[in-house]
Design a protein around this motif. Structure first.
Motif, PDB file in Angstrom:
ATOM      1  N   ALA A  71       0.813  -1.093  -0.232  1.00 39.01           N
ATOM      2  CA  ALA A  71       0.161   0.420  -0.246  1.00 39.01           C
ATOM      3  C   ALA A  71       1.036   1.334  -0.055  1.00 39.01           C
ATOM      4  CB  ALA A  71      -0.943   0.313   1.466  1.00 39.01           C
ATOM      5  N   ILE A  72       0.651   2.523  -0.915  1.00 39.39           N
ATOM      6  CA  ILE A  72       1.153   3.908  -0.744  1.00 39.39           C
ATOM      7  C   ILE A  72       0.583   4.768  -0.043  1.00 39.39           C
ATOM      8  CG2 ILE A  72       1.978   5.504  -2.052  1.00 39.39           C
ATOM      9  CD1 ILE A  72       2.722   3.400  -4.137  1.00 39.39           C
ATOM     10  N   ILE A  73       0.861   4.742   0.770  1.00 37.81           N
ATOM     11  CA  ILE A  73       0.856   6.397   1.882  1.00 37.81           C
ATOM     12  C   ILE A  73       1.230   7.526   1.604  1.00 37.81           C
ATOM     13  CG2 ILE A  73       1.450   5.201   4.192  1.00 37.81           C
ATOM     14  CD1 ILE A  73      -0.837   6.271   5.419  1.00 37.81           C
ATOM     15  N   ASN A  74       0.757   9.003   1.218  1.00 36.67           N
ATOM     16  CA  ASN A  74       1.079   9.581   0.355  1.00 36.67           C
ATOM     17  C   ASN A  74      -0.007  11.041   1.364  1.00 36.67           C
ATOM     18  OD1 ASN A  74       2.950  11.774   0.020  1.00 36.67           O
ATOM     19  ND2 ASN A  74       2.374  11.822  -1.990  1.00 36.67           N
ATOM     20  N   HIS A  75       0.354  11.789   2.430  1.00 38.42           N
ATOM     21  CA  HIS A  75      -0.664  13.074   2.644  1.00 38.42           C
ATOM     22  C   HIS A  75      -1.186  12.514   3.584  1.00 38.42           C
ATOM     23  CE1 HIS A  75       2.317  15.743   1.212  1.00 38.42           C
ATOM     24  NE2 HIS A  75       2.233  15.292  -0.526  1.00 38.42           N
ATOM     25  N   GLY A  76      -0.742  11.256   4.340  1.00 35.23           N
ATOM     26  CA  GLY A  76      -2.103  11.008   5.426  1.00 35.23           C
ATOM     27  C   GLY A  76      -3.383  10.696   4.757  1.00 35.23           C
ATOM     28  N   SER A  77      -3.192   9.496   3.110  1.00 37.45           N
ATOM     29  CA  SER A  77      -3.996   8.509   2.326  1.00 37.45           C
ATOM     30  C   SER A  77      -3.396   7.985   1.679  1.00 37.45           C
ATOM     31  CB  SER A  77      -4.498  10.129   1.468  1.00 37.45           C
ATOM     32  OG  SER A  77      -5.780  10.884   1.747  1.00 37.45           O
ATOM     33  N   VAL A  78      -4.376   6.310   1.210  1.00 36.53           N
ATOM     34  CA  VAL A  78      -3.550   5.675   0.957  1.00 36.53           C
ATOM     35  C   VAL A  78      -4.090   5.844  -0.894  1.00 36.53           C
ATOM     36  CG1 VAL A  78      -3.528   3.244   0.106  1.00 36.53           C
ATOM     37  CG2 VAL A  78      -4.088   4.058   2.488  1.00 36.53           C
ATOM     38  N   VAL A  79      -3.091   5.359  -1.577  1.00 36.25           N
ATOM     39  CA  VAL A  79      -2.862   6.121  -3.021  1.00 36.25           C
ATOM     40  C   VAL A  79      -2.995   4.751  -3.724  1.00 36.25           C
ATOM     41  CG1 VAL A  79      -2.361   8.475  -2.442  1.00 36.25           C
ATOM     42  CG2 VAL A  79      -0.789   6.399  -2.764  1.00 36.25           C
ATOM     43  N   ALA A  80      -2.546   3.348  -3.210  1.00 39.03           N
ATOM     44  CA  ALA A  80      -2.239   2.635  -4.140  1.00 39.03           C
ATOM     45  C   ALA A  80      -3.181   1.292  -3.273  1.00 39.03           C
ATOM     46  CB  ALA A  80      -1.006   2.188  -4.556  1.00 39.03           C
ATOM     47  N   CYS A  81      -2.883   0.176  -3.411  1.00 39.32           N
ATOM     48  CA  CYS A  81      -2.865  -1.464  -2.172  1.00 39.32           C
ATOM     49  C   CYS A  81      -2.626  -1.972  -3.706  1.00 39.32           C
ATOM     50  CB  CYS A  81      -3.706  -0.762  -1.345  1.00 39.32           C
ATOM     51  SG  CYS A  81      -3.511  -2.461  -0.892  1.00 39.32           S
ATOM     52  N   GLU A  82      -2.474  -2.356  -3.817  1.00 33.54           N
ATOM     53  CA  GLU A  82      -1.780  -4.036  -4.760  1.00 33.54           C
ATOM     54  C   GLU A  82      -1.081  -4.984  -3.939  1.00 33.54           C
ATOM     55  OE1 GLU A  82      -2.163  -3.136  -8.938  1.00 33.54           O
ATOM     56  OE2 GLU A  82      -1.910  -0.810  -7.862  1.00 33.54           O
ATOM     57  N   PRO A  83      -1.227  -6.480  -4.853  1.00 32.34           N
ATOM     58  CA  PRO A  83       0.247  -7.535  -5.999  1.00 32.34           C
ATOM     59  C   PRO A  83       1.381  -6.832  -5.873  1.00 32.34           C
ATOM     60  CG  PRO A  83      -2.185  -7.912  -6.134  1.00 32.34           C
ATOM     61  CD  PRO A  83      -2.254  -7.255  -6.187  1.00 32.34           C
ATOM     62  N   THR A  84       2.304  -7.062  -5.420  1.00 30.99           N
ATOM     63  CA  THR A  84       3.734  -6.028  -5.780  1.00 30.99           C
ATOM     64  C   THR A  84       3.430  -6.726  -7.273  1.00 30.99           C
ATOM     65  OG1 THR A  84       4.485  -6.614  -3.640  1.00 30.99           O
ATOM     66  CG2 THR A  84       6.426  -5.971  -5.287  1.00 30.99           C
ATOM     67  N   GLU A  85       3.754  -7.632  -7.678  1.00 27.73           N
ATOM     68  CA  GLU A  85       3.744  -7.536  -8.997  1.00 27.73           C
ATOM     69  C   GLU A  85       2.904  -7.102  -9.715  1.00 27.73           C
ATOM     70  OE1 GLU A  85       5.892  -9.866 -10.545  1.00 27.73           O
ATOM     71  OE2 GLU A  85       6.794 -10.062  -8.002  1.00 27.73           O
ATOM     72  N   ALA A  86       1.358  -6.317  -9.425  1.00 25.42           N
ATOM     73  CA  ALA A  86       0.720  -5.575 -10.581  1.00 25.42           C
ATOM     74  C   ALA A  86       1.010  -4.029 -10.283  1.00 25.42           C
ATOM     75  CB  ALA A  86      -1.227  -5.212 -10.136  1.00 25.42           C
ATOM     76  N   LEU A  87       1.289  -3.784  -8.526  1.00 22.81           N
ATOM     77  CA  LEU A  87       2.246  -2.035  -8.789  1.00 22.81           C
ATOM     78  C   LEU A  87       3.421  -1.808  -9.457  1.00 22.81           C
ATOM     79  CD1 LEU A  87       1.446  -0.121  -6.321  1.00 22.81           C
ATOM     80  CD2 LEU A  87       2.953  -1.017  -5.622  1.00 22.81           C
ATOM     81  N   ILE A  88       4.092  -3.337  -9.205  1.00 24.55           N
ATOM     82  CA  ILE A  88       5.360  -2.773 -10.600  1.00 24.55           C
ATOM     83  C   ILE A  88       5.008  -2.608 -11.252  1.00 24.55           C
ATOM     84  CG2 ILE A  88       7.834  -3.599 -10.575  1.00 24.55           C
ATOM     85  CD1 ILE A  88       7.096  -2.103  -7.438  1.00 24.55           C
ATOM     86  N   GLY A  89       4.238  -3.571 -11.755  1.00 23.48           N
ATOM     87  CA  GLY A  89       3.584  -3.437 -13.525  1.00 23.48           C
ATOM     88  C   GLY A  89       3.885  -1.901 -13.744  1.00 23.48           C
ATOM     89  N   ARG A  90       2.893  -1.264 -12.860  1.00 20.08           N
ATOM     90  CA  ARG A  90       2.346   0.066 -13.227  1.00 20.08           C
ATOM     91  C   ARG A  90       3.575   1.118 -13.237  1.00 20.08           C
ATOM     92  NH1 ARG A  90      -1.599   2.712 -11.487  1.00 20.08           N
ATOM     93  NH2 ARG A  90      -1.544   1.190  -8.697  1.00 20.08           N
ATOM     94  N   LEU A  91       4.518   1.036 -12.760  1.00 16.70           N
ATOM     95  CA  LEU A  91       5.232   2.166 -12.374  1.00 16.70           C
ATOM     96  C   LEU A  91       6.624   2.406 -12.997  1.00 16.70           C
ATOM     97  CD1 LEU A  91       6.443   1.298  -8.618  1.00 16.70           C
ATOM     98  CD2 LEU A  91       5.150   3.109  -9.487  1.00 16.70           C
TER      99      LEU A  91
END
Ligand code: ADP
Ligand code: ADP
Length: 229
Positions: free
Chosen positions: A209-229
């Motif tokens: 899960a990625i958190i920034n300025h107090g909000s969760v901005v993404a939450c995914e299986p690692t593979e899916a997340l890395i694929g989008r970066l």
């Protein structure tokens, strides 16, 4: 079933020293499945420590619901707390206690009966059998971190939370620490780790899960997340 379920969690720190109030968490929803190795990734100031400190009972939430192993933090605080072991960010340890003594004291605090204590076994798990009777002040940074992991485990919690655990730990010891944490995860412990290093989260975690300025901005299986970066 979920290990941790957080809904609408908000925290506003009161103003202090003339600074305005600070909204550190803004309606965070987070679901952490049992058995997962979960990474909470975000830059400094994102709200990671605030979230961990709320679960640890060190910071009072402003709003929202926290359930740990199906125990609501508001209704069964003791039950919720017993379900997690927290490895703090700071390497603070009483320098004149030995690892064995520290674990005994901690087990006492958690009300673990003497007959159920597994001090030697836990020290072996974190690779500190050799140092069981050495003063904490003689331990390296990596050893201290591992001792803090051991301390968090004395009551056999199903969830282990690590707040930026590799801060101040050199690369070699970091690898040892991760080998041990992975082994715990493989034996069934749910791991929640906060970090501001993407590579660390990517290498270790099955969900991020990625958190920034107090909000969760993404939450995914690692593979899916890395694929989008
Ligand atoms: P982390 O190590 O998790 O990044 P710190 O504890 O270092 O967080 O604090 C980060 C920031 O939070 C600090 O730069 C400071 O501005 C603010 N902060 C921390 N504690 C307080 C406090 N008691 N009052 C006001 N601001 C604080
Ligand atoms: P992280 O752990 O991701 O670095 P924190 O949870 O420490 O983030 O901080 C989130 C925000 O809350 C930051 O802006 C920080 O300055 C602020 N903060 C943290 N602790 C306090 C405090 N005790 N009083 C006021 N502000 C704080």
């Amino acid at each position: 079933a979920d290990a941790i379920r957080i809904r609408g969690l908000s925290k506003t720190y009161a103003s202090r020293n003339g600074q305005p109030p600070k909204q550190a968490l803004k309606g965070v929803d987070l679901t952490i499945p049992r058995g997962s190795f979960f990474g909470l990734l975000g830059p400094n100031g994102a709200g990671k420590s605030t979230l961990i400190n709320i679960m640890a009972g060190l910071v009072k939430k402003t709003a929202g619901q926290v359930e740990i192993w199906d125990r609501d933090l508001d209704r069964d605080e003791r039950g919720a707390r017993l379900a997690i072991g927290i490895v703090p960010q700071e390497l603070n340890l009483d320098p004149f206690f030995t690892p064995r003594e520290l674990l005994e004291v901690q087990a006492g605090l958690y009300g673990v009966p003497r007959s159920e204590r597994r001090t030697d076994e836990i020290l072996a798990t974190v690779g500190l059998s050799d140092k069981a009777d050495a003063y904490a002040r003689t331990l390296s940074g990596g050893m201290r971190r591992r001792l803090l992991v051991a301390k968090a485990m004395v009551h056999f919690p199903p969830i282990l939370v690590l707040d930026e655990p590799t801060a101040g730990v050199d690369i070699e010891l970091r690898q040892q620490l991760w080998t041990q944490i992975r082994a715990m995860n493989e034996r069934g412990t749910t791991i929640l780790l906060t970090t501001h290093y993407l590579e660390e989260a990517q290498e270790l975690c099955d969900q991020i899960a990625i958190i920034n300025h107090g909000s969760v901005v993404a939450c995914e299986p690692t593979e899916a997340l890395i694929g989008r970066l």
